[in-house]
Design a protein around this motif. Structure first.
Motif, PDB file in Angstrom:
ATOM      1  N   ILE A 261       0.818  -1.212   0.000  1.00  0.00           N
ATOM      2  CA  ILE A 261       0.000   0.000   0.000  1.00  0.00           C
ATOM      3  C   ILE A 261       0.856   1.268   0.000  1.00  0.00           C
ATOM      4  O   ILE A 261       0.323   2.380   0.047  1.00  0.00           O
ATOM      5  N   LEU A 262       2.188   1.096  -0.085  1.00  0.00           N
ATOM      6  CA  LEU A 262       3.064   2.268  -0.091  1.00  0.00           C
ATOM      7  C   LEU A 262       2.765   3.234  -1.244  1.00  0.00           C
ATOM      8  O   LEU A 262       2.678   4.450  -1.014  1.00  0.00           O
ATOM      9  N   PRO A 263       2.604   2.745  -2.488  1.00  0.00           N
ATOM     10  CA  PRO A 263       2.293   3.701  -3.567  1.00  0.00           C
ATOM     11  C   PRO A 263       1.058   4.543  -3.257  1.00  0.00           C
ATOM     12  O   PRO A 263       1.046   5.752  -3.493  1.00  0.00           O
ATOM     13  N   GLN A 264       0.035   3.881  -2.719  1.00  0.00           N
ATOM     14  CA  GLN A 264      -1.202   4.603  -2.393  1.00  0.00           C
ATOM     15  C   GLN A 264      -0.946   5.676  -1.332  1.00  0.00           C
ATOM     16  O   GLN A 264      -1.406   6.813  -1.451  1.00  0.00           O
ATOM     17  N   LEU A 265      -0.184   5.325  -0.299  1.00  0.00           N
ATOM     18  CA  LEU A 265       0.110   6.297   0.762  1.00  0.00           C
ATOM     19  C   LEU A 265       0.960   7.447   0.230  1.00  0.00           C
ATOM     20  O   LEU A 265       0.763   8.607   0.614  1.00  0.00           O
ATOM     21  N   LEU A 266       1.906   7.138  -0.656  1.00  0.00           N
ATOM     22  CA  LEU A 266       2.762   8.195  -1.201  1.00  0.00           C
ATOM     23  C   LEU A 266       1.959   9.156  -2.076  1.00  0.00           C
ATOM     24  O   LEU A 266       2.175  10.371  -2.035  1.00  0.00           O
ATOM     25  N   ALA A 267       1.017   8.596  -2.857  1.00  0.00           N
ATOM     26  CA  ALA A 267       0.171   9.467  -3.669  1.00  0.00           C
ATOM     27  C   ALA A 267      -0.664  10.365  -2.753  1.00  0.00           C
ATOM     28  O   ALA A 267      -0.849  11.561  -3.010  1.00  0.00           O
ATOM     29  N   ALA A 268      -1.153   9.795  -1.648  1.00  0.00           N
ATOM     30  CA  ALA A 268      -1.917  10.583  -0.685  1.00  0.00           C
ATOM     31  C   ALA A 268      -1.036  11.655  -0.039  1.00  0.00           C
ATOM     32  O   ALA A 268      -1.463  12.799   0.171  1.00  0.00           O
ATOM     33  N   LEU A 269       0.222  11.292   0.250  1.00  0.00           N
ATOM     34  CA  LEU A 269       1.155  12.271   0.832  1.00  0.00           C
ATOM     35  C   LEU A 269       1.386  13.431  -0.132  1.00  0.00           C
ATOM     36  O   LEU A 269       1.421  14.597   0.275  1.00  0.00           O
ATOM     37  N   GLY A 270       1.520  13.077  -1.426  1.00  0.00           N
ATOM     38  CA  GLY A 270       1.696  14.116  -2.440  1.00  0.00           C
ATOM     39  C   GLY A 270       0.532  15.103  -2.408  1.00  0.00           C
ATOM     40  O   GLY A 270       0.733  16.324  -2.469  1.00  0.00           O
ATOM     41  N   ALA A 271      -0.672  14.572  -2.287  1.00  0.00           N
ATOM     42  CA  ALA A 271      -1.857  15.434  -2.233  1.00  0.00           C
ATOM     43  C   ALA A 271      -1.815  16.331  -0.992  1.00  0.00           C
ATOM     44  O   ALA A 271      -2.131  17.527  -1.040  1.00  0.00           O
ATOM     45  N   LEU A 272      -1.379  15.734   0.136  1.00  0.00           N
ATOM     46  CA  LEU A 272      -1.294  16.513   1.372  1.00  0.00           C
ATOM     47  C   LEU A 272      -0.221  17.600   1.287  1.00  0.00           C
ATOM     48  O   LEU A 272      -0.416  18.724   1.755  1.00  0.00           O
ATOM     49  N   PHE A 273       0.914  17.261   0.680  1.00  0.00           N
ATOM     50  CA  PHE A 273       1.985  18.243   0.478  1.00  0.00           C
ATOM     51  C   PHE A 273       1.460  19.441  -0.308  1.00  0.00           C
ATOM     52  O   PHE A 273       1.742  20.593   0.009  1.00  0.00           O
ATOM     53  N   THR A 274       0.702  19.143  -1.362  1.00  0.00           N
ATOM     54  CA  THR A 274       0.170  20.227  -2.177  1.00  0.00           C
ATOM     55  C   THR A 274      -0.787  21.098  -1.369  1.00  0.00           C
ATOM     56  O   THR A 274      -0.717  22.331  -1.412  1.00  0.00           O
ATOM     57  N   ALA A 275      -1.666  20.420  -0.598  1.00  0.00           N
ATOM     58  CA  ALA A 275      -2.628  21.164   0.216  1.00  0.00           C
ATOM     59  C   ALA A 275      -1.910  22.078   1.207  1.00  0.00           C
ATOM     60  O   ALA A 275      -2.338  23.202   1.480  1.00  0.00           O
ATOM     61  N   ALA A 276      -0.786  21.605   1.766  1.00  0.00           N
ATOM     62  CA  ALA A 276      -0.067  22.391   2.768  1.00  0.00           C
ATOM     63  C   ALA A 276       0.904  23.395   2.133  1.00  0.00           C
ATOM     64  O   ALA A 276       1.559  24.161   2.841  1.00  0.00           O
ATOM     65  N   GLY A 277       1.038  23.374   0.816  1.00  0.00           N
ATOM     66  CA  GLY A 277       1.903  24.343   0.145  1.00  0.00           C
ATOM     67  C   GLY A 277       3.369  23.962   0.113  1.00  0.00           C
ATOM     68  O   GLY A 277       4.231  24.804  -0.110  1.00  0.00           O
ATOM     69  N   VAL A 278       3.674  22.671   0.318  1.00  0.00           N
ATOM     70  CA  VAL A 278       5.066  22.222   0.289  1.00  0.00           C
ATOM     71  C   VAL A 278       5.668  22.396  -1.111  1.00  0.00           C
ATOM     72  O   VAL A 278       6.795  22.858  -1.268  1.00  0.00           O
ATOM     73  N   GLY A 279       4.858  22.043  -2.122  1.00  0.00           N
ATOM     74  CA  GLY A 279       5.328  22.174  -3.501  1.00  0.00           C
ATOM     75  C   GLY A 279       5.784  23.590  -3.803  1.00  0.00           C
ATOM     76  O   GLY A 279       6.822  23.806  -4.436  1.00  0.00           O
ATOM     77  N   THR A 280       5.020  24.579  -3.329  1.00  0.00           N
ATOM     78  CA  THR A 280       5.350  25.976  -3.593  1.00  0.00           C
ATOM     79  C   THR A 280       6.707  26.341  -3.003  1.00  0.00           C
ATOM     80  O   THR A 280       7.485  27.069  -3.627  1.00  0.00           O
ATOM     81  N   VAL A 281       6.985  25.844  -1.792  1.00  0.00           N
ATOM     82  CA  VAL A 281       8.265  26.169  -1.153  1.00  0.00           C
ATOM     83  C   VAL A 281       9.432  25.577  -1.941  1.00  0.00           C
ATOM     84  O   VAL A 281      10.422  26.267  -2.230  1.00  0.00           O
ATOM     85  N   ILE A 282       9.309  24.280  -2.322  1.00  0.00           N
ATOM     86  CA  ILE A 282      10.364  23.646  -3.119  1.00  0.00           C
ATOM     87  C   ILE A 282      10.538  24.422  -4.422  1.00  0.00           C
ATOM     88  O   ILE A 282      11.652  24.742  -4.832  1.00  0.00           O
ATOM     89  N   ALA A 283       9.407  24.746  -5.048  1.00  0.00           N
ATOM     90  CA  ALA A 283       9.458  25.436  -6.338  1.00  0.00           C
ATOM     91  C   ALA A 283      10.214  26.750  -6.227  1.00  0.00           C
ATOM     92  O   ALA A 283      11.010  27.100  -7.099  1.00  0.00           O
ATOM     93  N   LYS A 284       9.985  27.492  -5.130  1.00  0.00           N
ATOM     94  CA  LYS A 284      10.678  28.769  -4.944  1.00  0.00           C
ATOM     95  C   LYS A 284      12.179  28.562  -4.886  1.00  0.00           C
ATOM     96  O   LYS A 284      12.948  29.308  -5.495  1.00  0.00           O
ATOM     97  N   GLY A 285      12.614  27.534  -4.134  1.00  0.00           N
ATOM     98  CA  GLY A 285      14.045  27.248  -4.018  1.00  0.00           C
ATOM     99  C   GLY A 285      14.645  26.851  -5.351  1.00  0.00           C
ATOM    100  O   GLY A 285      15.718  27.316  -5.727  1.00  0.00           O
ATOM    101  N   VAL A 286      13.928  25.994  -6.070  1.00  0.00           N
ATOM    102  CA  VAL A 286      14.458  25.461  -7.320  1.00  0.00           C
ATOM    103  C   VAL A 286      14.495  26.526  -8.411  1.00  0.00           C
ATOM    104  O   VAL A 286      15.335  26.483  -9.310  1.00  0.00           O
ATOM    105  N   SER A 287      13.597  27.514  -8.309  1.00  0.00           N
ATOM    106  CA  SER A 287      13.493  28.513  -9.380  1.00  0.00           C
ATOM    107  C   SER A 287      14.814  29.258  -9.593  1.00  0.00           C
ATOM    108  O   SER A 287      15.062  29.795 -10.669  1.00  0.00           O
ATOM    109  N   VAL A 288      15.694  29.249  -8.562  1.00  0.00           N
ATOM    110  CA  VAL A 288      17.023  29.862  -8.718  1.00  0.00           C
ATOM    111  C   VAL A 288      17.811  29.141  -9.819  1.00  0.00           C
ATOM    112  O   VAL A 288      18.585  29.748 -10.560  1.00  0.00           O
ATOM    113  N   LEU A 289      17.600  27.806  -9.893  1.00  0.00           N
ATOM    114  CA  LEU A 289      18.374  26.996 -10.832  1.00  0.00           C
ATOM    115  C   LEU A 289      17.875  27.100 -12.267  1.00  0.00           C
ATOM    116  O   LEU A 289      18.607  26.815 -13.203  1.00  0.00           O
TER     117      LEU A 289
END
Lengths: 306, 226
Positions: free
Chosen positions: A164-192
């Motif tokens: 069930i790991l793939p299912q949990l990881l997909a759910a984690l991805g959704a939670l990361f997005t809801a909490a704005g984690v993607g945005t923070v990573i994106a800001k850091g990476v945008s330098v590159l």
């Protein structure tokens, strides 16, 4: 409920039934030291798959915490299975011959056909192909009726909670997005990534996937984090085809799997199994191909995605 | 504190690096991320529960297990072994290439060949070692190790890069459910089809790699013989 959703729920109930039977198998195994907690794990999982959708979501949330607690405490262990003996499978193989490949071929081909020509959707096509292939398997092997349960639960137990790991990881991805984690990573990476440079964005995504996999030893975990943080903001939202980004993204991660001792069951344990003098010899043999494949992923994604 | 939001990513990394229980690692990373983002507990449980329900797609591969399980009992692996044993490949590299091609095809059709313990150790490595000995005479330790490494590598190349060609593979379903969860409408058929180019390329690159192995082995055998 639309027809397609009803069909999907039916297949999830079948999966729940398999989970339930793995739990029952554990309960029946009198010599099993952790039979109650193991059975509980599979029963909770079966409950979320079948009844979960009709209850308030927090109940499933609590169930997820419960199964995590059980695996964290190492309370979920394989129970005894009816494993086919070598003589058994050999004598069947001699009788049936190469026709034994037909069920697996059916599984793959019927899934593609059902997804293409039937109106029930690609996810249901997997269930439909499983039903057809199971009928073919019984017709071919003349196996006793209980075989689907005996061998299905045996393999499921073999895969274990990690299934069930793939299912949990997909759910984690959704939670990361809801909490704005993607945005923070994106800001850091945008330098590159210089504004509008698609090639560099593709390279950063593929290399990031491989690097994360090297660190964690698990391409699945890298996929959900890097896709949310880099793949979506810098590729898909810039017009890249999500199918290309997703499909090539995961295999770009696998280039990292080939390079890391963290992926012990692919790179280190087999070396022990082969009794090599140098325990890193598999990684060394894979290094050139891994780097070539990573380069090819970048080129291929750049060409196909835009 | 924007950076604090990354704590979930950090937990995932640490959990996997330290080989902690993967399920618990992922769930804890999710809960902590929610807490840091100041979501109320009930809201975290709701999000966790509802995304777990919608992402059940990723676990559809379970439906294929009874078929593969019965096929195994009725001789699936035995026939794969028979097929490979019939091969008359003259060099170590060609034997490994043949296995790579078969392994990739098998992965693309959902067959779980069981890889290293069931094929590489008992079958592929001995065949590749024997091919070397037949051609060049006894192998030294370093040569033996190299052939072992390439044999295992063939298994990994075929398995990794071809498995997503099967619609019901857990990797394929992970891609589908992750992208669906982010609001992109992709399906397993599309992902499986888009995985074909990489599968084919990986097999070809592996072939090339094994040709180089044969050359290296021939060269070192000449040097060793003189």
């Amino acid at each position: 409920m639309t027809t397609n959703v009803a069909i999907a729920e039916f297949f999830y109930c079948i999966i729940a039934l398999i989970f339930l039977l793995v739990g029952v198998k554990a309960l029946r195994d009198k010599d099993h030291p952790k039979r109650i907690s193991t059975a509980l794990f599979w029963f909770i999982l079966a409950f979320t798959f079948s009844i979960g959708p009709y209850l308030p979501a927090w109940i499933t949330g609590v169930c997820v915490l419960a199964i995590a607690a059980l695996t964290a405490a190492n309370r979920v262990v394989q129970s005894k299975s009816d494993v086919p003996t070598e003589e058994q499978s050999r004598s069947h193989a001699d009788k049936i011959g190469y026709k034994i490949f037909i069920p697996a071929l059916t599984l793959a081909f019927v899934a593609v056909l059902a997804a293409t020509f039937l109106p029930f959707g690609a996810n249901n096509a997997i269930g439909i192909s499983a039903a057809v292939a199971l009928a073919v398997t019984y017709a071919l092997t003349k196996a006793p009726a209980k075989s689907a349960v005996v061998d299905g639960t045996r393999l499921m137990d073999n895969v274990g909670p990690v299934g069930i790991l793939p299912q949990l990881l997909a759910a984690l991805g959704a939670l990361f997005t809801a909490a704005g984690v993607g945005t923070v990573i994106a800001k850091g990476v945008s330098v590159l990534i210089p504004e509008g440079s698609r090639l560099i964005a593709v390279a950063v995504y593929c290399v990031g996937m491989a690097l994360f996999t090297i660190i964690m030893g698990n391409g699945f975990a890298a996929f959900s984090v890097i896709t949310v943080g880099i793949g979506i903001p810098f590729l898909i939202m810039q017009g890249a085809n999500p199918v290309v980004v997703g499909a090539l993204g995961l295999t770009a991660g696998y280039c990292g799997t080939l390079l890391t001792p963290m992926a012990a069951n692919f790179n280190i344990m087999p070396a022990a199994l082969l009794e090599t003098k140098n325990k890193y010899v598999i990684i060394q043999s894979q290094a050139r191909v891994a780097l070539v494949m990573l380069g090819l992923h970048i080129i291929l994604m750049y060409i196909l995605a835009f | 504190m924007e950076l604090l939001k990354l704590i979930g990513v950090l937990i995932v990394i640490i959990g996997f690096v330290l080989k902690k229980d993967t399920i618990a690692t992922v769930v804890i990373a999710g809960v902590v991320t929610g807490l840091v983002a100041r979501m109320p507990i009930i809201e975290i449980l709701n999000t966790l529960g509802s995304s777990f329900i919608t992402q059940r797609t990723a676990t559809l591969f379970v439906l294929t297990l009874p078929i593969i399980g019965i096929s195994e009992r009725y001789g699936l692996k035995d026939k794969a072994v028979d097929f490979i044993k019939k091969a008359k490949a003259a060099t170590s590299g060609r034997i490994i290439s043949l296995y790579l091609a078969i392994r990739a095809l098998a992965a693309a059709f959902s067959l779980r060949l069981g890889g290293h313990p069931q094929f590489v150790r008992p079958l592929i490595n001995p065949m590749a070692q024997a091919a070397y000995v037949a051609k060049h005479g006894p192998a030294d330790e370093k040569t033996e190790d190299m052939i072992k490494g390439f044999s295992a590598a063939g298994e990994n190349f075929g398995n990794f890069f071809a498995q997503n060609v099967f619609m019901g593979a857990s990797g394929t379903l992970l891609i589908v459910s992750t992208l669906n969860g982010q609001g992109y409408d992709v399906n397993a058929l599309q992902i499986a089809m888009m995985s074909i180019p990489v599968a084919v390329i990986a097999v070809l690159v592996g072939f090339g790699h094994n040709v180089l192995l044969d050359r290296t082995l021939a060269k070192s055998a000449i040097k060793g013989g003189e």
